[in-house]
Design an enzyme around this catalytic site. Structure first.
Site, mmCIF file in Angstrom:
data_model
loop_
_atom_site.group_PDB
_atom_site.id
_atom_site.type_symbol
_atom_site.label_atom_id
_atom_site.label_comp_id
_atom_site.label_asym_id
_atom_site.label_seq_id
_atom_site.Cartn_x
_atom_site.Cartn_y
_atom_site.Cartn_z
ATOM 1 N N LYS A 11 0.827 -1.218 0.000
ATOM 2 C CA LYS A 11 0.000 0.000 0.000
ATOM 3 C C LYS A 11 0.866 1.275 0.000
ATOM 4 O O LYS A 11 2.072 1.221 0.283
ATOM 5 C CB LYS A 11 -0.935 -0.039 1.216
ATOM 6 N N TYR A 51 -12.532 -2.071 -3.823
ATOM 7 C CA TYR A 51 -13.008 -2.175 -2.437
ATOM 8 C C TYR A 51 -14.537 -2.091 -2.344
ATOM 9 O O TYR A 51 -15.065 -1.753 -1.283
ATOM 10 C CB TYR A 51 -12.362 -1.088 -1.579
ATOM 11 N N ASN A 114 -2.138 0.273 6.763
ATOM 12 C CA ASN A 114 -1.591 -0.972 7.309
ATOM 13 C C ASN A 114 -0.729 -1.741 6.298
ATOM 14 O O ASN A 114 -0.587 -2.955 6.384
ATOM 15 C CB ASN A 114 -2.711 -1.833 7.908
ATOM 16 N N HIS A 117 -2.231 -5.387 1.473
ATOM 17 C CA HIS A 117 -3.520 -6.047 1.239
ATOM 18 C C HIS A 117 -3.237 -7.492 0.864
ATOM 19 O O HIS A 117 -2.236 -7.769 0.205
ATOM 20 C CB HIS A 117 -4.279 -5.379 0.079
ATOM 21 N N GLU A 128 -9.546 -10.682 -7.731
ATOM 22 C CA GLU A 128 -8.645 -9.540 -7.523
ATOM 23 C C GLU A 128 -7.467 -9.578 -8.496
ATOM 24 O O GLU A 128 -7.063 -8.531 -9.019
ATOM 25 C CB GLU A 128 -8.174 -9.517 -6.062
HETATM 26 P P1 IDP Z 1 -7.974 -6.767 5.527
HETATM 27 O O1 IDP Z 1 -7.158 -5.798 4.683
HETATM 28 O O2 IDP Z 1 -7.186 -7.291 6.699
HETATM 29 O O3 IDP Z 1 -8.607 -7.865 4.701
HETATM 30 P P2 IDP Z 1 -10.600 -5.516 5.622
HETATM 31 O O4 IDP Z 1 -11.585 -5.665 6.737
HETATM 32 O O5 IDP Z 1 -10.894 -6.226 4.338
HETATM 33 O O6 IDP Z 1 -9.159 -5.925 6.187
HETATM 34 O O7 IDP Z 1 -10.459 -3.954 5.338
HETATM 35 C C1 IDP Z 1 -9.844 -3.482 4.162
HETATM 36 C C2 IDP Z 1 -8.930 -2.340 4.528
HETATM 37 O O8 IDP Z 1 -9.723 -1.233 4.985
HETATM 38 C C3 IDP Z 1 -7.975 -2.610 5.692
HETATM 39 O O9 IDP Z 1 -6.811 -3.288 5.299
HETATM 40 C C4 IDP Z 1 -7.683 -1.206 6.185
HETATM 41 O O10 IDP Z 1 -6.730 -0.544 5.326
HETATM 42 C C5 IDP Z 1 -9.028 -0.531 6.017
HETATM 43 N N1 IDP Z 1 -9.850 -0.601 7.233
HETATM 44 C C6 IDP Z 1 -10.499 -1.685 7.732
HETATM 45 N N2 IDP Z 1 -11.191 -1.374 8.852
HETATM 46 C C7 IDP Z 1 -10.986 -0.051 9.053
HETATM 47 C C8 IDP Z 1 -11.449 0.883 10.050
HETATM 48 O O11 IDP Z 1 -12.205 0.532 10.988
HETATM 49 N N3 IDP Z 1 -11.004 2.180 9.938
HETATM 50 C C9 IDP Z 1 -10.186 2.587 8.908
HETATM 51 N N4 IDP Z 1 -9.754 1.757 7.955
HETATM 52 C C10 IDP Z 1 -10.131 0.451 8.023
HETATM 53 MG MG MG Z 2 -10.042 -7.726 3.198
#
Ligand code: IDP
Ligand code: MG
Length: 140
Positions: A11, A51, A114, A117, A128
């Site tokens: 990312k 997304y 974070n 992905h 994807e």
């Molecule tokens: P993942 O990336 O671990 O699969 P997902 O629930 O699919 O997690 O969420 C996609 C992305 O959205 C996350 O990697 C993160 O960057 C962002 N994200 C998820 N939950 C939150 C939140 O509560 N606040 C802000 N960003 C979030």
């Molecule tokens: Mg996810």
């Protein structure tokens, strides 16, 4: 264990800090092989499409803005059990909950920023991958 392919993104927060090599080294050390890779800039439509599953979440717009804020690296990873193997080395979505030795524990800045992905299922991996790569782009 089944040989699988999964989809990965390094990312913008990690690319900006020049962490492509260190993150890729952790993926490789976890037993994953990079079989396709490119550095790209997402536009807002493409980020929203990717997304779409999160379009009703409060963080959706901010997430799409972040994913378009700088270059990313999209990759296809191959290996035994690649989908789960990649999720394991990535660590928990929230870096505060990520285990020691995971990419997110080491590099993530926040729940949103974070660093990586990874596909959450084999079916989603296929979908994807097809957003960014053709079969000819992927060299095992
Ligand atoms: P993942 O990336 O671990 O699969 P997902 O629930 O699919 O997690 O969420 C996609 C992305 O959205 C996350 O990697 C993160 O960057 C962002 N994200 C998820 N939950 C939150 C939140 O509560 N606040 C802000 N960003 C979030
Ligand atoms: Mg996810």
């Amino acid at each position: 264990m089944p040989l699988e392919r999964t989809f990965s993104i390094i990312k913008p927060d990690a690319v900006e800090r020049n962490k492509i090599g260190e993150i890729t080294a952790m993926l490789e050390a976890a037993g994953l092989r990079i079989v396709a890779s490119k550095r790209i800039l997402l536009n807002h439509d493409k980020a929203a499409e990717f997304y779409a599953v999160h379009s009703d979440k409060p963080f959706f717009k901010s997430l799409c803005d972040f994913m378009c804020s700088g270059p990313i690296v999209v990759q296809v990873l191959e290996g035994d059990n690649a989908v789960q193997r990649n999720r394991d080395v990535m660590g928990a979505t929230n870096p505060e909950e990520a285990s020691e030795g995971t990419i997110r524990k080491e590099f993530a800045l926040s729940l949103e920023k974070n660093s990586v992905h990874g596909s959450d299922s084999l079916k989603n991996a296929e979908i994807e991958i097809s957003h960014f790569f053709t079969q000819e782009d992927i060299i095992s």
